[in-house]
Scaffold this active site. Structure first.
Site, short mmCIF file in Angstrom:
data_model
loop_
_atom_site.label_atom_id
_atom_site.label_comp_id
_atom_site.label_asym_id
_atom_site.label_seq_id
_atom_site.Cartn_x
_atom_site.Cartn_y
_atom_site.Cartn_z
NE ARG A 1 41.94 38.12 46.69
CZ ARG A 1 41.83 36.59 46.24
NH1 ARG A 1 42.52 35.64 46.78
NH2 ARG A 1 40.79 36.27 45.45
CG HIS B 1 35.56 36.86 45.72
ND1 HIS B 1 35.94 37.89 44.77
CD2 HIS B 1 36.24 35.80 45.77
CE1 HIS B 1 37.18 37.06 44.41
NE2 HIS B 1 37.13 35.77 44.99
CD GLN C 1 34.85 32.65 42.30
OE1 GLN C 1 36.08 32.88 42.46
NE2 GLN C 1 34.44 31.89 41.32
CG ASP D 1 34.49 29.56 49.71
OD1 ASP D 1 35.29 28.98 49.22
OD2 ASP D 1 34.36 30.86 49.94
CB CYS E 1 34.91 30.53 44.27
SG CYS E 1 35.62 30.51 46.19
NE ARG F 1 37.26 35.19 39.43
CZ ARG F 1 38.18 35.44 40.51
NH1 ARG F 1 38.61 34.14 41.12
NH2 ARG F 1 38.58 36.50 40.82
N1 CP Z 1 38.40 32.07 43.72
C1 CP Z 1 39.39 32.78 43.89
O1 CP Z 1 39.19 34.12 44.11
O2 CP Z 1 40.62 32.36 43.98
P1 CP Z 1 42.03 32.82 44.27
O3 CP Z 1 42.15 33.11 45.78
O4 CP Z 1 43.18 31.81 44.00
O5 CP Z 1 42.16 34.35 43.70
N1 NVA Z 2 36.05 32.64 51.11
C1 NVA Z 2 37.38 32.45 50.77
C2 NVA Z 2 37.25 32.63 48.98
C3 NVA Z 2 38.57 32.47 48.66
C4 NVA Z 2 38.76 32.82 46.85
C5 NVA Z 2 38.19 33.44 51.39
O1 NVA Z 2 37.71 34.50 51.66
O2 NVA Z 2 39.49 33.01 51.84
#
Ligand code: CP
Ligand code: NVA
Length: 320
Positions: A119, A146, A149, A237, A276, A304
């Site tokens: 990540r 993502h 997700q 989101d 998400c 997930r």
């Molecule tokens: N939806 C999601 O990716 O959550 P986190 O940021 O908690 O991993």
């Molecule tokens: N769009 C958000 C998703 C978090 C899971 C981000 O990138 O922070």
């Protein structure tokens, strides 16, 4: 630069940097496998391995350069359920945070773990990691996309009785990384996406074109009602993704795109609401919708785990 110590990569490694790396057939197989595995272990303790423990002895290394709750826990539990284990490197305590290169990190981890999840704030870093690694690399969220997700989201839609081809999905709010992966899924599964964003917050055109050229209808509108009207699934989101500025101007522009009961009333009567998470209730979604009967956000969060298992199995050549 990596120097002259590159490994012989051998047979092609299955990376999952975006949904297209697997393609529609493999993702459909992942969704079927996820449903089967989920059903087969209903009621079991969450850390107990599945009966076949298909990844026994395997280790997943997880690199986190951004915060996470769901991705971190679901990959860890997924590996336990598959019979393996996971470990975390965060940028604050690993040598990545002191400037060790992605290339060297990739080559070292490839000798120590069986797959890597990353990540990161910069999609190019995930690509570089995959370039130098000789084990599968999984995108656990970048600024661009993502994909993990969206496998969970597709699973949730299917579980709630939605057939993906021809589905009408409404996206409200910011044209961000999660939307990009929804558009990529639209291209693979032939569903339509009505994107309602303020002017200037549209998704990257590359993803819109990807969906359109595959035959999906993508509507871009600055009218929240137009996006929501007749939708089978309504998705939103956070208005401010990790790494973005909390700009007052952006929050003000987003305000008309809050998913509230009036907006949900424009969608189909049996429409579902997805997010998400983490959610900012009172911003992108009202409390009445978030806590209401159309919201399936906690099924989505649980999924997930089941989605990660299928992704991991695909990466190891055990699905598709
Ligand atoms: N939806 C999601 O990716 O959550 P986190 O940021 O908690 O991993
Ligand atoms: N769009 C958000 C998703 C978090 C899971 C981000 O990138 O922070």
């Amino acid at each position: 630069m990596a120097g002259g110590n590159a490994l012989d990569l051998g047979p092609a490694v299955r990376n999952f940097l975006d949904l297209s790396d697997a393609g529609g057939n493999a993702i459909a197989a992942m969704l079927a496998d996820a449903q089967d595995r989920k059903a087969a272990r209903a009621g079991w303790p969450k850390g107990k391995p599945d009966a076949d423990a298909p990844l026994a002895g395997h280790v997943l290394g997880m690199i986190f350069e951004k915060n996470s709750t769901r991705t971190r826990v679901s990959f860890d539990i997924a590996m336990r359920q598959l019979g393996g284990s996971a470990l975390i490197l965060d940028s604050g305590t690993s040598q990545l945070g002191r400037g060790e290169s992605i290339a060297d990190t990739a080559r070292v981890l490839s000798r120590m773990v069986d797959a890597i999840m990353i990540r990161t704030d910069d999609h190019a870093k995930a690509e570089e990691l995959a370039h130098y690694a000789h084990v599968p690399v999984i995108n656990g969220l970048t600024d661009r996309s993502h994909p993990c997700q969206i496998v969970a989201d597709l699973l949730t839609m299917v579980e709630h009785g939605k057939a993906l081809p021809g589905l009408e999905i409404a996206w409200l709010g910011d044209g961000n990384n999660v939307l990009h992966s929804i558009l990529e899924a639209a291209a693979l599964f032939k569903f339509n996406v009505r994107v309602g964003t303020p002017a200037g917050y549209e998704p990257e055109s590359e993803f819109v074109e990807m969906a359109r050229s595959a035959g999906s209808k993508v509507t871009l509108t600055n009218d929240a009602g137009e996006a929501a009207r007749g939708a089978d699934v309504v998705v939103t989101d956070t208005w401010v993704s990790m790494g973005q500025d909390h700009a007052d101007a952006k929050l003000a522009a987003m305000a008309p795109f809050q998913v509230d009961t009036d907006l949900m009333a424009l969608a189909n009567q049996n429409a579902k609401f997805l997010h998400c998470l983490p959610a900012h209730v009172g911003e992108e979604v009202s409390e009445a919708v978030f806590e209401g009967p159309q919201s399936v956000v906690f099924d989505e969060a649980e999924n997930r785990i089941h989605a990660q298992k299928a992704i991991l199995l695909w990466c190891h050549g055990l699905i598709g």
